[in-house]
Design a protein around this motif. Structure first.
Motif, PDB file in Angstrom:
ATOM      1  N   LEU A  22      36.284 -56.179  27.781  1.00  0.00           N
ATOM      2  CA  LEU A  22      36.761 -54.680  26.909  1.00  0.00           C
ATOM      3  C   LEU A  22      35.609 -54.207  26.104  1.00  0.00           C
ATOM      4  O   LEU A  22      35.443 -53.596  25.538  1.00  0.00           O
ATOM      5  N   VAL A  23      34.547 -55.690  25.368  1.00  0.00           N
ATOM      6  CA  VAL A  23      33.344 -55.704  24.372  1.00  0.00           C
ATOM      7  C   VAL A  23      32.652 -54.727  25.643  1.00  0.00           C
ATOM      8  O   VAL A  23      31.750 -53.582  24.936  1.00  0.00           O
ATOM      9  N   ARG A  24      32.669 -54.709  26.877  1.00  0.00           N
ATOM     10  CA  ARG A  24      30.911 -53.770  27.575  1.00  0.00           C
ATOM     11  C   ARG A  24      31.507 -52.733  27.862  1.00  0.00           C
ATOM     12  O   ARG A  24      31.257 -52.000  27.734  1.00  0.00           O
ATOM     13  N   LEU A  25      33.377 -52.450  27.350  1.00  0.00           N
ATOM     14  CA  LEU A  25      33.475 -51.285  27.891  1.00  0.00           C
ATOM     15  C   LEU A  25      33.840 -50.647  26.283  1.00  0.00           C
ATOM     16  O   LEU A  25      33.384 -48.790  25.981  1.00  0.00           O
ATOM     17  N   ALA A  26      34.023 -50.998  26.000  1.00  0.00           N
ATOM     18  CA  ALA A  26      34.550 -50.285  24.128  1.00  0.00           C
ATOM     19  C   ALA A  26      33.327 -49.865  23.225  1.00  0.00           C
ATOM     20  O   ALA A  26      33.259 -50.017  22.458  1.00  0.00           O
ATOM     21  N   GLY A  27      33.068 -51.219  23.008  1.00  0.00           N
ATOM     22  CA  GLY A  27      30.979 -51.556  22.758  1.00  0.00           C
ATOM     23  C   GLY A  27      30.681 -50.063  22.516  1.00  0.00           C
ATOM     24  O   GLY A  27      30.281 -49.132  21.721  1.00  0.00           O
ATOM     25  N   PRO A  28      30.075 -49.653  23.660  1.00  0.00           N
ATOM     26  CA  PRO A  28      29.522 -48.191  23.331  1.00  0.00           C
ATOM     27  C   PRO A  28      30.621 -47.163  22.828  1.00  0.00           C
ATOM     28  O   PRO A  28      29.872 -46.063  22.430  1.00  0.00           O
ATOM     29  N   MET A  29      31.887 -47.008  23.129  1.00  0.00           N
ATOM     30  CA  MET A  29      32.539 -46.051  23.268  1.00  0.00           C
ATOM     31  C   MET A  29      32.654 -46.159  21.383  1.00  0.00           C
ATOM     32  O   MET A  29      32.805 -45.298  20.382  1.00  0.00           O
ATOM     33  N   LEU A  30      32.620 -47.465  20.680  1.00  0.00           N
ATOM     34  CA  LEU A  30      32.369 -47.694  18.921  1.00  0.00           C
ATOM     35  C   LEU A  30      31.502 -47.117  18.365  1.00  0.00           C
ATOM     36  O   LEU A  30      31.221 -46.177  17.521  1.00  0.00           O
ATOM     37  N   LEU A  31      29.942 -47.473  19.396  1.00  0.00           N
ATOM     38  CA  LEU A  31      28.833 -46.296  18.436  1.00  0.00           C
ATOM     39  C   LEU A  31      28.822 -45.281  18.381  1.00  0.00           C
ATOM     40  O   LEU A  31      27.708 -44.755  18.039  1.00  0.00           O
ATOM     41  N   LYS A  32      29.237 -44.418  19.505  1.00  0.00           N
ATOM     42  CA  LYS A  32      29.519 -43.247  19.089  1.00  0.00           C
ATOM     43  C   LYS A  32      29.701 -42.429  18.118  1.00  0.00           C
ATOM     44  O   LYS A  32      29.567 -41.286  18.022  1.00  0.00           O
ATOM     45  N   GLY A  33      30.015 -43.019  17.031  1.00  0.00           N
ATOM     46  CA  GLY A  33      30.391 -42.580  15.973  1.00  0.00           C
ATOM     47  C   GLY A  33      28.797 -42.650  15.003  1.00  0.00           C
ATOM     48  O   GLY A  33      29.070 -41.950  13.885  1.00  0.00           O
ATOM     49  N   ARG A  34      28.005 -43.410  15.527  1.00  0.00           N
ATOM     50  CA  ARG A  34      26.657 -43.606  14.719  1.00  0.00           C
ATOM     51  C   ARG A  34      25.914 -41.970  14.996  1.00  0.00           C
ATOM     52  O   ARG A  34      24.951 -41.898  15.983  1.00  0.00           O
ATOM     53  N   ALA A  35      26.246 -40.894  14.424  1.00  0.00           N
ATOM     54  CA  ALA A  35      25.887 -39.829  15.175  1.00  0.00           C
ATOM     55  C   ALA A  35      25.186 -38.764  14.026  1.00  0.00           C
ATOM     56  O   ALA A  35      25.832 -39.563  12.479  1.00  0.00           O
ATOM     57  N   GLY A  36      24.435 -38.848  14.378  1.00  0.00           N
ATOM     58  CA  GLY A  36      23.143 -37.182  13.446  1.00  0.00           C
ATOM     59  C   GLY A  36      23.241 -35.795  13.345  1.00  0.00           C
ATOM     60  O   GLY A  36      24.106 -35.371  14.582  1.00  0.00           O
ATOM     61  N   VAL A  37      23.036 -35.361  12.629  1.00  0.00           N
ATOM     62  CA  VAL A  37      22.790 -33.743  12.521  1.00  0.00           C
ATOM     63  C   VAL A  37      21.677 -33.448  13.000  1.00  0.00           C
ATOM     64  O   VAL A  37      20.969 -33.749  12.614  1.00  0.00           O
ATOM     65  N   PRO A  38      21.813 -32.979  14.959  1.00  0.00           N
ATOM     66  CA  PRO A  38      20.021 -32.389  15.236  1.00  0.00           C
ATOM     67  C   PRO A  38      19.269 -31.483  14.445  1.00  0.00           C
ATOM     68  O   PRO A  38      20.329 -30.554  13.666  1.00  0.00           O
ATOM     69  N   HIS A  39      17.988 -31.744  14.200  1.00  0.00           N
ATOM     70  CA  HIS A  39      16.939 -30.883  13.647  1.00  0.00           C
ATOM     71  C   HIS A  39      16.651 -29.704  14.150  1.00  0.00           C
ATOM     72  O   HIS A  39      16.647 -28.738  14.083  1.00  0.00           O
ATOM     73  N   ARG A  40      16.869 -29.196  15.621  1.00  0.00           N
ATOM     74  CA  ARG A  40      16.823 -28.745  16.242  1.00  0.00           C
ATOM     75  C   ARG A  40      17.149 -28.250  17.957  1.00  0.00           C
ATOM     76  O   ARG A  40      18.569 -29.301  18.002  1.00  0.00           O
ATOM     77  N   THR A  41      18.323 -27.430  18.264  1.00  0.00           N
ATOM     78  CA  THR A  41      18.786 -27.272  19.446  1.00  0.00           C
ATOM     79  C   THR A  41      17.793 -27.513  20.709  1.00  0.00           C
ATOM     80  O   THR A  41      16.393 -27.169  21.002  1.00  0.00           O
ATOM     81  N   PRO A  42      18.741 -28.990  21.522  1.00  0.00           N
ATOM     82  CA  PRO A  42      17.999 -29.167  22.571  1.00  0.00           C
ATOM     83  C   PRO A  42      17.721 -28.119  23.493  1.00  0.00           C
ATOM     84  O   PRO A  42      17.915 -27.305  24.023  1.00  0.00           O
ATOM     85  N   GLY A  43      16.112 -28.152  24.346  1.00  0.00           N
ATOM     86  CA  GLY A  43      15.365 -27.487  25.188  1.00  0.00           C
ATOM     87  C   GLY A  43      16.357 -27.948  26.297  1.00  0.00           C
ATOM     88  O   GLY A  43      16.901 -29.050  26.593  1.00  0.00           O
ATOM     89  N   PRO A  44      16.027 -27.303  27.540  1.00  0.00           N
ATOM     90  CA  PRO A  44      16.156 -27.788  28.882  1.00  0.00           C
ATOM     91  C   PRO A  44      16.629 -29.244  29.777  1.00  0.00           C
ATOM     92  O   PRO A  44      17.476 -29.448  29.715  1.00  0.00           O
TER      93      PRO A  44
END
Length: 302
Positions: A36-58
């Motif tokens: 559960l820690v292995r699967l749920a840990g990365p999902m919980l970390l998904k909330g740590r998001a910011g606002v990108p300063h530019r549009t990503p390139g290809p």
């Protein structure tokens, strides 16, 4: 010998002071905890998001959608679309001009093609870029932009899951002597192996998910970034990139003269040069020009 006799605590007097049914329930929960820690840990970390300063390139979009190899393929597709790289019908890649592109990943792909001097293929480009540190730099920048989960946080989650897995092994070893230890630990090992198969794509944040979902794929490079090389709009180029076989370990030969003459970038589509390399003074291809009139380099853009 009954099941109850095979379960004991360190002193051999019971089931860690618990009835057998209660002990087995707790042990089952302990087995599931590292998973559960292995699967749920990365999902919980998904909330740590910011606002990108530019549009990503290809290439960055490819990293978000499919991981490092997809990023390399998207960068190559971008170079093909801008005609800074050409591909022959045999899958050989050559550069046009002497200046690499400005972005780091595109420059790494261009340089890997340029240094091979007509012998580069999709496989050699992937290997060369993978050996360099440019993919790590791209991953760190996407994490700083709030599009990928930070590597440090992911490592902490994986360490915690590994520590819990060791605890499961210790409890199983001390509680189930003899063959019972293997049977008790088998479910944990199987679940750990099944859930640990990486898909090559680092975990995205919610902002990264939104960017991938909103990407249109209007250009050839964006189409490859979202769906891989099979999505390249020019079918001839897509087939040419996959034409070169994967490299195999080469066996040493007793004398140097046994090697055949290779035309290198001879059949480069759309190129005006004749068969490039010579072998022992004799030109490859008997003087015939390479590529004919058909072009398959860089014509796949929208």
């Amino acid at each position: 010998m009954g099941v109850e006799a095979t379960v004991m605590d360190a002193g051999g007097s019971g089931y860690w002071g618990l009835p057998l049914p209660a002990f087995l329930v707790i042990y089952a929960g302990l087995v599931l905890l590292p998973i559960l820690v292995r699967l749920a840990g990365p999902m919980l970390l998904k909330g740590r998001a910011g606002v990108p300063h530019r549009t990503p390139g290809p290439a960055e979009l490819g990293f978000l959608a499919g991981g490092p190899m997809r990023a390399t393929d998207a960068a190559l597709a971008d170079l093909l679309e801008r005609q800074q790289v050409r591909v022959s019908y045999a899958g050989r890649l050559t550069t046009t001009g002497d200046r690499p592109p400005a972005d780091e990943l595109g420059a790494a792909v261009w340089s890997s093609v340029h240094h091979e001097r007509g012998a580069a293929t999709l496989h050699t480009v992937r290997a060369a870029v993978r050996r360099g540190g440019v993919l790590d730099v791209a991953r760190d920048r996407l994490a700083e932009a709030g599009l990928l989960v930070e590597q440090g946080a992911l490592k902490n989650v994986r360490r915690l899951a590994a520590v819990l897995m060791v605890a499961v092994a210790i409890v199983a070893f001390t509680s189930f002597p003899g063959p019972g230890f293997v049977l008790a630990l088998a479910p944990a090992v199987i679940l750990w192996a099944v859930t640990g198969r990486p898909d090559g794509r680092p975990p995205r944040t919610r902002t990264g998910d939104q960017i991938v979902r909103s990407a249109s794929g209007t250009s050839a490079a964006q189409a490859v970034a979202l769906g891989g090389l099979t999505r390249y709009p020019d079918r001839e180029i897509a087939e040419a990139l996959r034409a070169a076989p994967a490299p195999r370990p080469q066996k040493s030969r007793g004398w140097a003269g046994a090697s055949g003459c290779s035309s290198g970038g001879a059949s480069s589509c759309g190129s005006s040069s004749s068969c490039g390399s010579s072998c022992g003074g004799n030109s490859c291809g008997g003087g015939s020009s390479c590529g004919g009139g058909g072009g398959c380099g860089g014509g796949g853009g929208d």
